[in-house]
Design an enzyme around this catalytic site. Structure first.
Site, PDB file in Angstrom:
ATOM      1  N   ARG A  46     -36.311  45.313  98.698  1.00  0.00           N
ATOM      2  CA  ARG A  46     -35.739  44.890  97.404  1.00  0.00           C
ATOM      3  C   ARG A  46     -35.489  46.135  96.559  1.00  0.00           C
ATOM      4  NH1 ARG A  46     -39.255  43.826  94.001  1.00  0.00           N
ATOM      5  NH2 ARG A  46     -40.393  42.297  95.234  1.00  0.00           N
ATOM      6  N   TYR A  98     -13.215  36.302  82.023  1.00  0.00           N
ATOM      7  CA  TYR A  98     -13.496  35.539  83.230  1.00  0.00           C
ATOM      8  C   TYR A  98     -14.380  34.331  82.891  1.00  0.00           C
ATOM      9  CZ  TYR A  98     -15.408  34.505  87.830  1.00  0.00           C
ATOM     10  OH  TYR A  98     -15.802  33.879  88.972  1.00  0.00           O
ATOM     11  N   ASP A 170     -15.637  45.257  82.444  1.00  0.00           N
ATOM     12  CA  ASP A 170     -15.444  44.549  83.715  1.00  0.00           C
ATOM     13  C   ASP A 170     -14.113  45.040  84.279  1.00  0.00           C
ATOM     14  OD1 ASP A 170     -14.777  42.785  85.741  1.00  0.00           O
ATOM     15  OD2 ASP A 170     -15.664  41.044  84.754  1.00  0.00           O
ATOM     16  N   LYS A 195     -13.888  41.139  95.101  1.00  0.00           N
ATOM     17  CA  LYS A 195     -12.433  41.159  94.940  1.00  0.00           C
ATOM     18  C   LYS A 195     -11.829  42.406  95.599  1.00  0.00           C
ATOM     19  CE  LYS A 195     -13.729  37.594  92.582  1.00  0.00           C
ATOM     20  NZ  LYS A 195     -13.946  37.589  91.150  1.00  0.00           N
TER      21      LYS A 195
HETATM   22  C1  PLP Z   1     -14.951  37.116  90.227  1.00  0.00           C
HETATM   23  C2  PLP Z   1     -15.143  37.809  88.935  1.00  0.00           C
HETATM   24  C3  PLP Z   1     -16.416  37.970  88.394  1.00  0.00           C
HETATM   25  C4  PLP Z   1     -17.658  37.386  89.032  1.00  0.00           C
HETATM   26  O1  PLP Z   1     -17.954  37.983  90.238  1.00  0.00           O
HETATM   27  P1  PLP Z   1     -18.707  37.216  91.452  1.00  0.00           P
HETATM   28  O2  PLP Z   1     -18.759  38.257  92.498  1.00  0.00           O
HETATM   29  O3  PLP Z   1     -17.879  36.031  91.802  1.00  0.00           O
HETATM   30  O4  PLP Z   1     -20.040  36.818  90.914  1.00  0.00           O
HETATM   31  C5  PLP Z   1     -16.524  38.669  87.197  1.00  0.00           C
HETATM   32  N1  PLP Z   1     -15.441  39.149  86.561  1.00  0.00           N
HETATM   33  C6  PLP Z   1     -14.202  39.020  87.056  1.00  0.00           C
HETATM   34  C7  PLP Z   1     -13.048  39.577  86.317  1.00  0.00           C
HETATM   35  C8  PLP Z   1     -14.008  38.329  88.252  1.00  0.00           C
HETATM   36  O5  PLP Z   1     -12.762  38.165  88.727  1.00  0.00           O
END
Ligand code: PLP
Length: 379
Positions: A46, A98, A170, A195
């Site tokens: 961990r 998001y 983000d 992504k």
């Molecule tokens: C998908 C996404 C998230 C969340 O990420 P996960 O890996 O699905 O938890 C946060 N911010 C943006 C802009 C996203 O597209």
């Protein structure tokens, strides 16, 4: 080192034990100690795992940070950032963010005394007006999802710094290839590596990258104390995806430019949202802070009924109707009922997220085939 070289080499050393060129998947929960406390830097998985460590070094290099901290998802990474705060603190977030980020701030952290406010950040001066004595974190997402608005990272971070407020960007929609918020004054960069960074729609993963070693230590502490760590196999898949990040994002952006232009000329399309258009309100800022304009495009139809949007989305053949984005394959989605269903309708409409808005994640297929698919679907 330039980006493409870092993507392939940063943090990656042949395995000292075997010479394996690719970082092995260290599928272990614990590590042998020759005497109590005498070990090779690894005690329990961990806390540290060599596959994860290699990925963290690589990600830190891609975002020009000093350290990265990996999590089991993008939202687990967000969760760790919010744990830097305490009850009564306020997060000021961009108003078009998001859906899952909004849900966590309001419906989970709201119960623990976090105050969150969602404000227009497209004019940086507005951020200065919205700051209160309780504001401890400013949350930026740019380009935004799904309206593709642009926030001036440098301007907002400069305001935050004056007030001693932490900033988190983000950067999921841009990817580290297009935009590096730490260079623009941000304290923390967050990615849903699910992504573009992973890029193949086969793993859920998240990360934070920081430029301050002390902040990195606090986040490593939270990661270890709370435990939302990614498994070594997932870290391996993300490392593998990163090797082509620059190639994939470059091609996807070129395809997106062609698709956006096609849609803008389509008689049945009312409006196309893409920061590459000179007419886009954030175009000049995007030109300054991004290398290319991104591969996400959203659009509204002239016949803006829900039925018409549904008809188009169910007729595409190459574009798969699915949530998520950033993979090699193109996806089509309906934010109002899919990714943004957790945001109340009135909130959505305020930012222009209509019932008929369609979002495209453009992949790396041939642009002509993507356009032909949209042509037959829009009809
Ligand atoms: C998908 C996404 C998230 C969340 O990420 P996960 O890996 O699905 O938890 C946060 N911010 C943006 C802009 C996203 O597209």
């Amino acid at each position: 080192m330039k980006f493409a070289t870092k993507a392939i080499h940063a943090g990656i050393e042949p395995d000292p034990g075997t010479g394996a060129v690719m970082t092995p998947i260290f599928q272990t929960s614990t590590y042998a100690q020759s005497a109590p406390g005498v070990h090779h830097g690894y005690e329990y998985a961990r806390t540290q795992n060599p596959t994860r460590s290699a990925l963290e070094k690589n990600l830190a290099a891609l975002e020009n940070g000093v350290d990265a901290i990996c999590f089991s998802s993008g939202l687990a990474a967000q969760d760790a950032v919010i744990k830097l705060l305490k009850a009564g603190d306020e997060v000021l977030a961009v108003n078009d963010l998001y859906g899952g980020s909004y849900r966590q701030m309001v419906r989970v952290w709201g119960n623990w005394g976090l105050k969150s406010r969602f404000v227009d950040m497209y004019n940086a001066d507005n951020v200065a007006k919205e700051i209160s004595p309780d504001t401890k974190l400013i949350w930026i997402e740019t380009p935004t999802n799904p309206m593709l608005n642009i926030v001036d990272i440098q301007a907002v971070c400069a305001i935050a710094r004056k007030h001693g407020i932490i900033t988190c960007v983000d950067n999921t929609f841009a990817s580290p290839y297009l935009q590096n918020p730490l260079d623009l004054g941000a304290d923390i960069v967050l990615h849903s590596a699910t992504k573009y960074i992973g890029g193949h729609s086969d793993v859920v993963h998240g990360c934070l990258i920081v430029k301050d070693a002390e902040l990195a230590q606090r986040l490593h502490f939270i990661q270890n104390a709370c435990g939302a760590v990614p498994g070594p196999q997932d870290c391996f898949l993300i490392l593998r995806g990163i090797k082509t990040l620059h190639l994939r994002v470059q091609r996807a952006c070129e395809n997106a430019a062609a698709v956006a232009q096609y849609l803008a000329n389509h008689p049945k399309v009312a409006k196309v949202h893409w920061p590459g258009f000179a007419s886009h309100a954030g175009h000049e800022i995007a030109k300054r802070q991004m290398r290319m304009f991104g591969a996400m495009v959203s659009f509204d139809l002239k016949d803006n009924s829900m039925e018409n949007a549904t008809r188009v989305m169910s007729r595409t053949e190459l574009f798969t109707l699915a949530e998520s984005l950033g993979g090699v394959e193109s996806l089509i989605g309906h934010p109002a009922s899919m990714t943004h269903a957790s945001i109340p309708r009135e909130e959505r409409l305020k930012v222009g997220l209509t019932d008929s808005l369609i979002r495209l994640s453009i992949g790396v297929e041939d642009a002509d085939d993507l356009i032909a698919d949209l042509e037959q679907a829009i009809g």
